[in-house]
Structure formats: structure tokens, C-alpha cells
Write a protein that holds these residues in place. Structure first.
Motif, PDB file in Angstrom:
ATOM      1  N   SER A 105       0.886   5.765   0.530  1.00  0.00           N
ATOM      2  CA  SER A 105       0.212   6.988   0.967  1.00  0.00           C
ATOM      3  C   SER A 105       1.114   8.177   0.671  1.00  0.00           C
ATOM      4  CB  SER A 105      -0.105   6.927   2.468  1.00  0.00           C
ATOM      5  OG  SER A 105       1.085   6.797   3.231  1.00  0.00           O
ATOM      6  N   SER A 115       5.246   5.240   2.508  1.00  0.00           N
ATOM      7  CA  SER A 115       4.650   6.557   2.745  1.00  0.00           C
ATOM      8  C   SER A 115       5.559   7.642   2.174  1.00  0.00           C
ATOM      9  CB  SER A 115       4.459   6.776   4.254  1.00  0.00           C
ATOM     10  OG  SER A 115       4.061   8.101   4.496  1.00  0.00           O
ATOM     11  N   THR A 147       0.839  -1.200   0.000  1.00  0.00           N
ATOM     12  CA  THR A 147       0.000   0.000   0.000  1.00  0.00           C
ATOM     13  C   THR A 147       0.875   1.252   0.000  1.00  0.00           C
ATOM     14  OG1 THR A 147      -0.161  -0.183   2.420  1.00  0.00           O
ATOM     15  CG2 THR A 147      -1.994  -1.069   1.123  1.00  0.00           C
ATOM     16  N   HIS A 194       4.178  -1.187   3.433  1.00  0.00           N
ATOM     17  CA  HIS A 194       3.587   0.134   3.212  1.00  0.00           C
ATOM     18  C   HIS A 194       4.699   1.138   2.901  1.00  0.00           C
ATOM     19  CE1 HIS A 194       0.617   3.316   3.379  1.00  0.00           C
ATOM     20  NE2 HIS A 194       1.494   4.046   4.053  1.00  0.00           N
TER      21      HIS A 194
END
Length: 368
Positions: free
Chosen positions: A94, A288, A92, A286
Motif C-alpha cells: 500500500s 506500507s 501485499t 504487508h
């Protein structure tokens, strides 16, 4: 008069250099041998003489139409897609809303895995319509000619860590700083780790020396530190792995250093780490992307502190991290059992170091 290629010995390959680089790879006995061993294992000892020519023939056929860096990147993307499906529980992203597609950025990232950190950054950019980055790689990882060919085909540029003499070091730093600055100004993004080497103990801290290196060219141009560094569009990047496939090896190295005062790497240990990081199970991942750091600093130490705050604050904490830090509220019974099973695979004397490695991001997040 031909233009001098001032970054020729450190820059990635250009399109016109791709076919020759591929041919050098196909002719490289070590490269062919490594593929043969990986694909055919024990057969190599008695069929190597027959397998090597067949592999060369197959690669020449497979890569016949690969003539540009973009085509190489497309091939890497196909491999990444398969690797994500087989070795992660999902990736993921962000913070991509902070970025503009036409802009060049200097991505300063925490560093846990030699190959996968920039690969996951690239995957996030590629799948969201951004161009991929130019990747900084230390020359300590390029001892084999085939490694250099592969990395330079994959948009990697060389950081000359082996330079030791003062004059040689200053020349290498000036060249590197100028290359990074020119790349960003020309709209090409750069990925570089926040410090030399991986954060084996889980402590993601930016080395101000890296930031001083970025500034070498700005200092030469007599531009103030804050002004020049702002022009580089520095973006802190935080990469979080639920599981680190190399955690046991890192714990062993740190234990040996703590007991014996030093640790001697084996000849192929870095390569083994790269392979383990690629094929090993990583759980959830993840990435970021922070907002560009353009103000609030006047020296390398202040800028390093701002990057650290951004990386610590956006690090995605998983149950393993909380359990290692003795915080059980964020993990259910099955997650706690899985953590205990994984810890049991680690030698007892290494376990405190192994736990501290997973716990450190929780400690750092609490500082923000």
C-alpha cells in the motif's frame, strides 16, 4: 585526467565490474562449499572433491551471459517469486501512489529481517514498475569475501560499523552521508533501517543518530537541517510479517540478555538468521509506503517522531499481534488455536518475551 571514484570502497558494483565479481565468486572455496553443503548435504563429506569442480562448471555456464546489474536483479526477482510462493501466504503493498517513478527516495524502514526487509521493498517497487533500491548493509555482515561480492552485486552499499577511532568514524559518516545524498539527487532510491540492528523486541523506533548521519553532508554544506532533510525525500516504510521465522531465536537472545546481562553470538549466527528468514514460513506479509516526510520538524528528534508515527500507524496488524496483546476480538477460533500451538513450541521461560514481541506493534499503533 580520470575522475576520482570517491565512493569506491562502499558503493555497489557497476555493470563493468560484474563479470570479474562473478568470477571471484566462482573461485571462492567457501562460496562453492556452502552451495555444495546446501544442495548435497551429507554427500559432501565423501564426494566434495568431485562436487566442487562440477558446481564451478555449472555456475560458469549458468552465469556466462550475466554482465549487468540489471541481469543480476532479474535473477534475484525470479528467486523472489519462488520464495514468495513457498514461504508466504501472499505479499501485499500500500502507499505506492505516494511515489513518482522518476524520483529518488530515501526509504527509512522498520527492521525485522536482515535480508527480507529490503527484498520485499524491492519486490513491491519492481512489480509496480519502479527501479529497485540501493541497500545499506553493515560491514558486520560482510566478514566473508563471498558475502561482500554477493551484496555488492545486489546493489548493496557498505555501512562501516566497525570504524571505532573518532577520526575514522567521522570520515566514514561523511562518506556515507554524501553517498546517500548524491544517490537520491541522481534519482537512485536508498533503503536503510530506522536503527542499527533488528527490532528484536518488536518495538519499531527510529534512532535520531541515523538521521544525524544523513545530515552530516548537509551540515558540511551549511544547509539548515529541515531544508536538507526535506531534499532527501524520506519515505517511512512499515513491513509487517504475520509470522517471524526467527522469533524463537530472538526471544532466546533477549532472554539471555535479561538473565545474564549479555549474549554472545555464534560465528555463523547472522548467516543462520538470514537463511531462516528467507526459507522460513512468514504467513502474510504487508509493506506500507508512507508519504514523503518533508515538513513539520526542525531537529532529528522531531523527524524521528514523525517517522515513528507513520510506521506505527501503517503497520498491518495480524491475529497473532492481537492475541499476544490479549485482544481476542480480532481472531477466530482456528487462529487462536494456531497461536497457542506456536507459543507451545517456545520454551516456557522465553514465552513472555516472545508474546511481547508480537504485542508491541499493537501497543505502538494505539499511540498514534
Amino acid at each position: 585526467m580520470t575522475e576520482v571514484d570517491r565512493f569506491a570502497d562502499i558503493r555497489p558494483y557497476r555493470d563493468e565490474e560484474v563479470p570479474a565479481a562473478i568470477e571471484r565468486l566462482i573461485q571462492d572455496d567457501e562460496f562453492i562449499g556452502a552451495i555444495a553443503k546446501y544442495r548435497f548435504g551429507s554427500l559432501m563429506s565423501w564426494l566434495g572433491w568431485a562436487l566442487r569442480p562440477l558446481i564451478r562448471q555449472f555456475l560458469r555456464y549458468k552465469w556466462a551471459k550475466v554482465t549487468t546489474i540489471h541481469q543480476v536483479q532479474t535473477g534475484v526477482a525470479r528467486y523472489m517469486s519462488r520464495m514468495i510462493a513457498t514461504s508466504t501466504a501472499g505479499v501485499t503493498f500500500s502507499g505506492l501512489e505516494h511515489l513518482k517513478k522518476e524520483q529518488g527516495y530515501l526509504f527509512v524502514s522498520n527492521h525485522r529481517d536482515i535480508a527480507m526487509d529490503p527484498a520485499f521493498v524491492n519486490w513491491g517497487l519492481h512489480t509496480h514498475g519502479f527501479d529497485t533500491v540501493r541497500i545499506a548493509i553493515g560491514d558486520n555482515l560482510l566478514r566473508k569475501p563471498c558475502a561482500t561480492e554477493l551484496m555488492k552485486l545486489n546493489k548493496s552499499f557498505i555501512v562501516k560499523r566497525s570504524a571505532k577511532a573518532p577520526r575514522e568514524m567521522m570520515k566514514a559518516l561523511g562518506e556515507l552521508s554524501a553517498y546517500i545524498g548524491e544517490s537520491v539527487r541522481d534519482g537512485h532510491s536508498i533503503w536503510i533501517a530506522q536503527k542499527e540492528g533488528r527490532a528484536k523486541n518488536g518495538d519499531d523506533k527510529t534512532d535520531p543518530a541515523i538521521l544525524k548521519m544523513f545530515y552530516v553532508d548537509g551540515k558540511k554544506q551549511k544547509i539548515e537541517f529541515a531544508e536538507y532533510m526535506s531534499s532527501l525525500n524520506i519515505v517511512p516504510v512499515s513491513i509487517s510479517y504475520e509470522l517471524d521465522p526467527t522469533d524463537k531465536a530472538k526471544a532466546r537472545e533477549l532472554y539471555e540478555k535479561s538473565v545474564n546481562g549479555s549474549y554472545e553470538k555464534g560465528e555463523f549466527e547472522d548467516i543462520a538468521s538470514i537463511v531462516a528468514g528467507i526459507v522460513g514460513q512468514k504467513g502474510r506479509v504487508h509493506v506500507s509506503f508512507g508519504a514523503p516526510v518533508c515538513q513539520g520538524f526542525s531537529n532529528p528528534e522531531e523527524l524521528a517522531a514523525l517517522i515513528d508515527q507513520a510506521i506505527w500507524g501503517s503497520y498491518r496488524l495480524f491475529p497473532n499481534n492481537y492475541l499476544a496483546a490479549d485482544v481476542t476480538a480480532h481472531a477466530n477460533a482456528s487462529e487462536q488455536a494456531a497461536f497457542q500451538r506456536r507459543q507451545a513450541e517456545v520454551p516456557a521461560e522465553h514465552q513472555p518475551i516472545w508474546r511481547a514481541m508480537y504485542a508491541k506493534p499493537v501497543e505502538n499503533a494505539n499511540k498514534v
